[in-house]
Design a protein around this motif. Structure first.
Motif, short mmCIF file in Angstrom:
data_model
loop_
_atom_site.label_atom_id
_atom_site.label_comp_id
_atom_site.label_asym_id
_atom_site.label_seq_id
_atom_site.Cartn_x
_atom_site.Cartn_y
_atom_site.Cartn_z
N UNK A 170 0.81 -1.16 -0.28
CA UNK A 170 0.00 -0.21 -0.01
C UNK A 170 0.61 1.30 0.23
N UNK A 171 1.69 1.50 0.40
CA UNK A 171 2.47 2.51 0.65
C UNK A 171 4.32 2.73 -0.80
N UNK A 172 4.43 1.11 -1.01
CA UNK A 172 5.68 1.37 -1.84
C UNK A 172 4.58 0.59 -3.02
N UNK A 173 4.00 0.23 -2.99
CA UNK A 173 2.98 -0.16 -4.46
C UNK A 173 4.14 -0.98 -5.53
N UNK A 174 4.68 -2.14 -4.34
CA UNK A 174 5.36 -2.62 -5.57
C UNK A 174 4.08 -3.83 -6.34
N UNK A 175 3.31 -4.27 -5.55
CA UNK A 175 2.14 -5.10 -7.41
C UNK A 175 2.10 -4.12 -8.66
N UNK A 176 1.68 -2.91 -7.77
CA UNK A 176 1.39 -1.74 -8.55
C UNK A 176 2.91 -1.97 -9.85
N UNK A 177 3.51 -1.32 -9.78
CA UNK A 177 4.77 -1.00 -9.93
C UNK A 177 5.16 -2.27 -11.07
N UNK A 178 5.05 -3.07 -10.60
CA UNK A 178 5.50 -4.12 -11.05
C UNK A 178 4.25 -4.92 -12.25
N UNK A 179 3.12 -4.68 -12.28
CA UNK A 179 2.45 -4.44 -13.43
C UNK A 179 2.49 -3.88 -14.01
N UNK A 180 2.65 -2.35 -13.88
CA UNK A 180 3.07 -1.04 -14.80
C UNK A 180 3.70 -1.45 -15.46
N UNK A 181 4.84 -1.93 -14.63
CA UNK A 181 6.48 -2.12 -15.67
C UNK A 181 6.60 -3.54 -16.94
N UNK A 182 5.72 -3.77 -16.54
CA UNK A 182 5.57 -5.36 -17.58
C UNK A 182 4.63 -5.42 -18.18
N UNK A 183 3.42 -4.09 -18.13
CA UNK A 183 2.73 -3.80 -19.66
C UNK A 183 3.18 -3.15 -20.58
N UNK A 184 4.77 -2.70 -19.73
CA UNK A 184 5.22 -1.52 -20.79
C UNK A 184 6.49 -2.07 -21.72
N UNK A 185 6.73 -3.40 -20.69
CA UNK A 185 7.69 -4.65 -21.59
C UNK A 185 8.99 -4.09 -20.49
N UNK A 186 8.63 -3.27 -20.02
CA UNK A 186 10.24 -3.39 -18.70
C UNK A 186 10.54 -4.24 -18.56
N UNK A 187 9.71 -5.43 -17.81
CA UNK A 187 10.45 -6.15 -16.65
C UNK A 187 9.27 -7.63 -17.94
#
Length: 375
Positions: A170-187
């Motif tokens: 909820x504070x460091x947003x690891x799941x949301x960040x991982x989702x965004x990066x994967x959608x952008x093809x960066x991970x």
């Protein structure tokens, strides 16, 4: 009301406002030089300042997730975590049980196949008898039919001490960040296993196998990967696991990658330190065993032990982080091994806090994704 409840914070702020108004209103009546008037002024000032201090403390705890409960704050959380069986008819003693599922905050689409899923789980170590709570992020691909036979790389993500696992979500947003990066093809799509290194609260064990005490390093090196792999489709081959942490968790991440390169192919330490401290929260971690003491010092380990075949990432800031010089020294020590690989993120400025780590988490996830296998 709980320590992290919004109602608790709102009540404290309201009390501070009421006391401030009351102080202004009553001050003329207490302007006399009598003992009673002086006592009234002192009492009002003390009450107002105390409630204001509590309000600021509650707000800071909300923002940074230092303590999860009143018992945690007061040091009364002394019992180990227990696995609670919430499923009717489920076998007892299983290493991992899901007790709650939720969607990724901010994800588009309600189905896990479009936005991924976060599962709250209880984990118990088969060999160490350590039990703890964790959050597991599963990417959308995990639920898509075309990937039904695919296994995924996984990364353990650790908080600092005392920290709360919930803050990673909820504070460091690891799941949301991982989702965004994967959608952008960066991970690549990855499973994240998020928890705090404090698996024997309130003690800070620094991920050490304490003689006669919690076998924390063994839990993270064996029991945790075994429990997760038995429940989720995690890659079985070497190179499937990585580990990330901040502060105390960063020290643990680097140490586990160095000590157990066959388990963790990569380790990232955000604002990490490089040796286990000794203070009232840790107690005596080594019980006079010099070998254990030396092994916990990452610089000593690099100098005296065979160089491990693993990749490390360290972060710091030129202004605002106390570990800057130690981080530069550690980088040189790793480079001298000629086998262990090291990368770094050095910010111009940034304190030892969530805001700094939020700036470092996206490139850290990209880095670790590029070093883990997809089998």
């Amino acid at each position: 009301m709980g320590l992290t409840s919004n109602n608790t914070l709102a009540l404290a702020v309201l009390a501070a406002v009421v006391l401030f108004i009351g102080t202004v209103w009553l001050w003329p009546r207490l302007a006399r030089r009598s003992l009673r008037a002086v006592g009234g002024r002192v009492g009002l000032l003390f009450a107002t300042q105390s409630v204001l201090f509590v309000s600021v403390g509650l707000a800071a705890n909300q923002a940074f997730g230092f303590y999860a409960s009143w018992a945690d704050l007061l040091g009364k959380e002394t019992t180990r975590g227990v696995v609670v069986d919430h499923a009717v008819g489920a076998p007892s003693g299983v290493p991992l049980q899901v007790i709650e599922t939720r969607r990724v905050r901010g994800a588009t689409g309600l189905r896990p196949s479009s936005g991924g899923q976060v599962e709250k789980v209880d984990i118990v170590g088969r060999t160490t008898d350590i039990a703890t709570r964790a959050y597991v992020y599963l990417p959308p691909e995990y639920f898509q039919p075309r990937y039904r036979t695919r296994t995924f790389p996984a990364a353990v993500v650790l908080t600092g001490y005392p920290g709360t696992a919930q803050a990673l979500v909820s504070k460091l947003h690891y799941p949301r960040t991982a989702l965004d990066l994967a959608e952008d093809g960066r991970m690549q799509p990855m499973i994240l296993v998020m928890l705090r290194p404090t698996v024997a609260p309130p003690r800070d064990t620094e991920c050490v196998d304490v003689p006669g005490g919690p076998q924390t390093e063994s839990f993270f090196a064996k029991d945790l990967p075994d429990a997760v792999s038995a429940h989720y489709r995690v890659g079985k081959k070497p190179g499937s696991w990585g580990i990330i942490g901040d502060s105390t968790g960063g020290y643990c991440a680097l140490k586990l990658a160095l000590h157990h390169p066959g388990v963790y192919a990569a380790g990232a330490g955000l604002s990490a330190y490089y040796d286990a401290p000794k203070d009232p929260t840790t107690g005596d971690l080594f019980h006079g065993d010099k070998g254990l003491r030396d092994r916990a010092n990452l610089g000593w380990y690099l100098k005296h032990m065979p160089p491990p075949d693993t990749s490390l990432l360290v972060t710091s800031s030129r202004v605002g982080e106390s570990n800057y010089k130690d981080t530069l020294k550690f980088i040189e020590q790793v480079k001298d091994t000629r086998l262990t690989r090291v990368s770094s993120i050095i910010l111009e400025s940034g304190g030892h806090n969530f805001n700094t780590w939020r700036r470092e988490i996206p490139p850290t996830l990209e880095w670790i994704s590029g070093r883990l296998g997809d089998h």
